[in-house]
Design a protein around this motif. Structure first.
Motif, mmCIF file in Angstrom:
data_model
loop_
_atom_site.group_PDB
_atom_site.id
_atom_site.type_symbol
_atom_site.label_atom_id
_atom_site.label_comp_id
_atom_site.label_asym_id
_atom_site.label_seq_id
_atom_site.Cartn_x
_atom_site.Cartn_y
_atom_site.Cartn_z
ATOM 1 N N ARG A 275 -14.458 15.209 -33.659
ATOM 2 C CA ARG A 275 -15.504 16.158 -34.067
ATOM 3 C C ARG A 275 -15.128 17.593 -33.691
ATOM 4 N NH1 ARG A 275 -18.448 11.727 -32.291
ATOM 5 N NH2 ARG A 275 -19.585 10.703 -33.951
ATOM 6 N N GLN A 276 -14.589 17.767 -32.492
ATOM 7 C CA GLN A 276 -14.181 19.114 -32.066
ATOM 8 C C GLN A 276 -13.056 19.648 -32.951
ATOM 9 O OE1 GLN A 276 -13.487 19.824 -27.866
ATOM 10 N NE2 GLN A 276 -15.086 18.384 -27.286
ATOM 11 N N ALA A 277 -12.103 18.806 -33.279
ATOM 12 C CA ALA A 277 -10.996 19.233 -34.139
ATOM 13 C C ALA A 277 -11.514 19.587 -35.529
ATOM 14 C CB ALA A 277 -9.929 18.141 -34.221
ATOM 15 N N GLN A 278 -12.397 18.779 -36.050
ATOM 16 C CA GLN A 278 -12.966 19.058 -37.363
ATOM 17 C C GLN A 278 -13.752 20.368 -37.350
ATOM 18 O OE1 GLN A 278 -15.059 15.326 -37.860
ATOM 19 N NE2 GLN A 278 -13.458 14.498 -39.197
ATOM 20 N N ALA A 279 -14.471 20.630 -36.273
ATOM 21 C CA ALA A 279 -15.223 21.882 -36.155
ATOM 22 C C ALA A 279 -14.287 23.087 -36.139
ATOM 23 C CB ALA A 279 -16.095 21.864 -34.892
ATOM 24 N N ARG A 280 -13.039 22.872 -35.739
ATOM 25 C CA ARG A 280 -12.037 23.942 -35.731
ATOM 26 C C ARG A 280 -11.278 24.014 -37.055
ATOM 27 N NH1 ARG A 280 -9.580 24.843 -29.876
ATOM 28 N NH2 ARG A 280 -11.353 24.237 -28.585
ATOM 29 N N GLY A 281 -11.682 23.220 -38.015
ATOM 30 C CA GLY A 281 -11.092 23.289 -39.345
ATOM 31 C C GLY A 281 -9.956 22.327 -39.622
ATOM 32 N N TRP A 282 -9.716 21.379 -38.743
ATOM 33 C CA TRP A 282 -8.629 20.418 -38.939
ATOM 34 C C TRP A 282 -9.100 19.206 -39.735
ATOM 35 C CZ3 TRP A 282 -3.690 21.416 -37.862
ATOM 36 C CH2 TRP A 282 -3.392 22.393 -36.899
ATOM 37 N N ASP A 283 -8.293 18.764 -40.686
ATOM 38 C CA ASP A 283 -8.432 17.455 -41.305
ATOM 39 C C ASP A 283 -7.755 16.514 -40.314
ATOM 40 O OD1 ASP A 283 -8.504 15.160 -42.840
ATOM 41 O OD2 ASP A 283 -7.107 15.895 -44.369
ATOM 42 N N THR A 284 -8.540 15.724 -39.606
ATOM 43 C CA THR A 284 -8.034 14.974 -38.464
ATOM 44 C C THR A 284 -7.780 13.514 -38.808
ATOM 45 O OG1 THR A 284 -9.301 16.461 -37.046
ATOM 46 C CG2 THR A 284 -8.451 14.457 -36.032
ATOM 47 N N GLY B 41 -11.151 9.012 -11.624
ATOM 48 C CA GLY B 41 -11.121 9.733 -12.890
ATOM 49 C C GLY B 41 -12.498 9.753 -13.546
ATOM 50 N N ASN B 42 -12.713 10.763 -14.382
ATOM 51 C CA ASN B 42 -13.960 10.859 -15.129
ATOM 52 C C ASN B 42 -13.613 11.076 -16.599
ATOM 53 O OD1 ASN B 42 -16.430 11.388 -16.264
ATOM 54 N ND2 ASN B 42 -17.115 12.729 -14.617
ATOM 55 N N PRO B 43 -13.395 9.998 -17.343
ATOM 56 C CA PRO B 43 -12.942 10.133 -18.723
ATOM 57 C C PRO B 43 -13.904 10.907 -19.617
ATOM 58 C CG PRO B 43 -13.396 7.825 -18.202
ATOM 59 C CD PRO B 43 -13.540 8.598 -16.939
ATOM 60 N N GLN B 44 -15.194 10.911 -19.302
ATOM 61 C CA GLN B 44 -16.162 11.659 -20.115
ATOM 62 C C GLN B 44 -15.956 13.166 -19.994
ATOM 63 O OE1 GLN B 44 -19.852 9.461 -18.825
ATOM 64 N NE2 GLN B 44 -20.332 9.799 -20.986
ATOM 65 N N LYS B 45 -15.349 13.615 -18.914
ATOM 66 C CA LYS B 45 -15.140 15.052 -18.697
ATOM 67 C C LYS B 45 -13.730 15.504 -19.088
ATOM 68 C CE LYS B 45 -18.761 15.867 -15.497
ATOM 69 N NZ LYS B 45 -19.725 16.757 -16.010
ATOM 70 N N TYR B 46 -13.014 14.664 -19.799
ATOM 71 C CA TYR B 46 -11.667 15.033 -20.254
ATOM 72 C C TYR B 46 -11.760 16.316 -21.085
ATOM 73 C CZ TYR B 46 -6.998 14.240 -22.279
ATOM 74 O OH TYR B 46 -5.681 14.347 -22.669
ATOM 75 N N PRO B 47 -10.922 17.300 -20.800
ATOM 76 C CA PRO B 47 -11.043 18.601 -21.473
ATOM 77 C C PRO B 47 -10.388 18.646 -22.856
ATOM 78 C CG PRO B 47 -9.318 18.711 -19.823
ATOM 79 C CD PRO B 47 -9.928 17.324 -19.717
ATOM 80 N N TRP B 48 -11.012 17.957 -23.812
ATOM 81 C CA TRP B 48 -10.487 17.940 -25.178
ATOM 82 C C TRP B 48 -10.273 19.352 -25.697
ATOM 83 C CZ3 TRP B 48 -8.765 13.425 -26.761
ATOM 84 C CH2 TRP B 48 -9.387 12.230 -26.370
ATOM 85 N N HIS B 49 -11.172 20.257 -25.327
ATOM 86 C CA HIS B 49 -11.080 21.638 -25.835
ATOM 87 C C HIS B 49 -9.775 22.307 -25.421
ATOM 88 C CE1 HIS B 49 -12.717 22.202 -21.790
ATOM 89 N NE2 HIS B 49 -12.306 23.455 -21.858
ATOM 90 N N LEU B 50 -9.274 22.010 -24.225
ATOM 91 C CA LEU B 50 -8.000 22.595 -23.788
ATOM 92 C C LEU B 50 -6.841 22.045 -24.621
ATOM 93 C CD1 LEU B 50 -8.407 22.626 -19.888
ATOM 94 C CD2 LEU B 50 -8.693 24.524 -21.513
ATOM 95 N N ALA B 51 -6.906 20.757 -24.929
ATOM 96 C CA ALA B 51 -5.860 20.161 -25.776
ATOM 97 C C ALA B 51 -5.871 20.809 -27.158
ATOM 98 C CB ALA B 51 -6.069 18.650 -25.876
ATOM 99 N N LEU B 52 -7.055 20.995 -27.713
ATOM 100 C CA LEU B 52 -7.164 21.610 -29.043
ATOM 101 C C LEU B 52 -6.804 23.090 -29.008
ATOM 102 C CD1 LEU B 52 -10.352 19.704 -30.171
ATOM 103 C CD2 LEU B 52 -8.046 19.454 -31.139
ATOM 104 N N ASP B 53 -7.091 23.769 -27.894
ATOM 105 C CA ASP B 53 -6.631 25.147 -27.734
ATOM 106 C C ASP B 53 -5.107 25.200 -27.783
ATOM 107 O OD1 ASP B 53 -9.275 26.000 -27.414
ATOM 108 O OD2 ASP B 53 -9.088 26.335 -25.238
#
Length: 182
Positions: A24-33, A160-172
């Motif tokens: 969803r985050q990638a799609q919001a950034r305009g990616w066909d994921t 570990g806390n998998p729910q808090k994984y920083p997807w936004h940093l990966a997409l950045d």
């Protein structure tokens, strides 16, 4: 204008349970994921694979296609391997492409596709000598490996806390390496 295509490649690590959030985050950034899962990660999502396919609009890949089968996915403009497990990191770093997830990214980086990887494993696993060698080998191939303050810093074992994984940093990181400011 067609959307740029991102291959999101997820390994069997805790945040993969929430990979739909990354889509969803990638799609919001305009990616066909397009989503590619390691076979173990695909087992986690097996009861809900149709949900992921509806979300992405593409078949979710987890196995190599048969000879003669057409490609199910469009050509990638960038690839993100997240979360990258310790096992998959070391296989990839050693050139082992025994899954479609590792095969695509191993080949992609040498075909000029921008590749980003962000790990998710604990500090005990990160202490294995093979990990540092694999990270160095991937970086030498041009992979943007996001760890520490720029990505994911390994957690203490069983904390570990998998729910808090920083997807936004990966997409950045994907945006930066692909020359995008999304």
């Amino acid at each position: 204008m067609t959307k740029r295509v991102l291959y999101l490649i997820a390994c069997a690590a805790g945040p993969t349970e929430y990979v739909d959030e990354s889509v969803r985050q990638a799609q919001a950034r305009g990616w066909d994921t397009c989503l590619i899962l390691t076979p173990s990660a695909a087992r986690w999502w097996e009861p809900r694979l149709a949900e992921l396919e509806e979300l992405t609009g593409h078949r979710v890949r987890s196995q190599y296609k048969l000879p003669g089968d057409q490609d199910a996915l469009p050509k990638a403009d960038a690839m993100l391997v997240a979360p990258l497990s310790c096992t998959s990191l070391n296989k990839w770093g050693n050139g082992i492409a025994d899954t479609v997830a590792l095969g695509l990214v191993s080949e992609g980086v040498h075909l000029g596709v921008p590749v980003v990887a962000m790990p998710y494993f604990n500090q005990a696993q990160a202490s294995q000598p093979a990990v540092a060698r694999s990270i160095a080998d991937l970086r030498a191939q041009g992979v943007l490996y996001l760890d520490g303050p720029d990505g994911y810093k390994s957690h203490p074992p069983k904390q570990g806390n998998p729910q808090k994984y920083p997807w936004h940093l990966a997409l950045d990181g994907v945006g930066a390496i692909a020359g995008l400011t999304l």
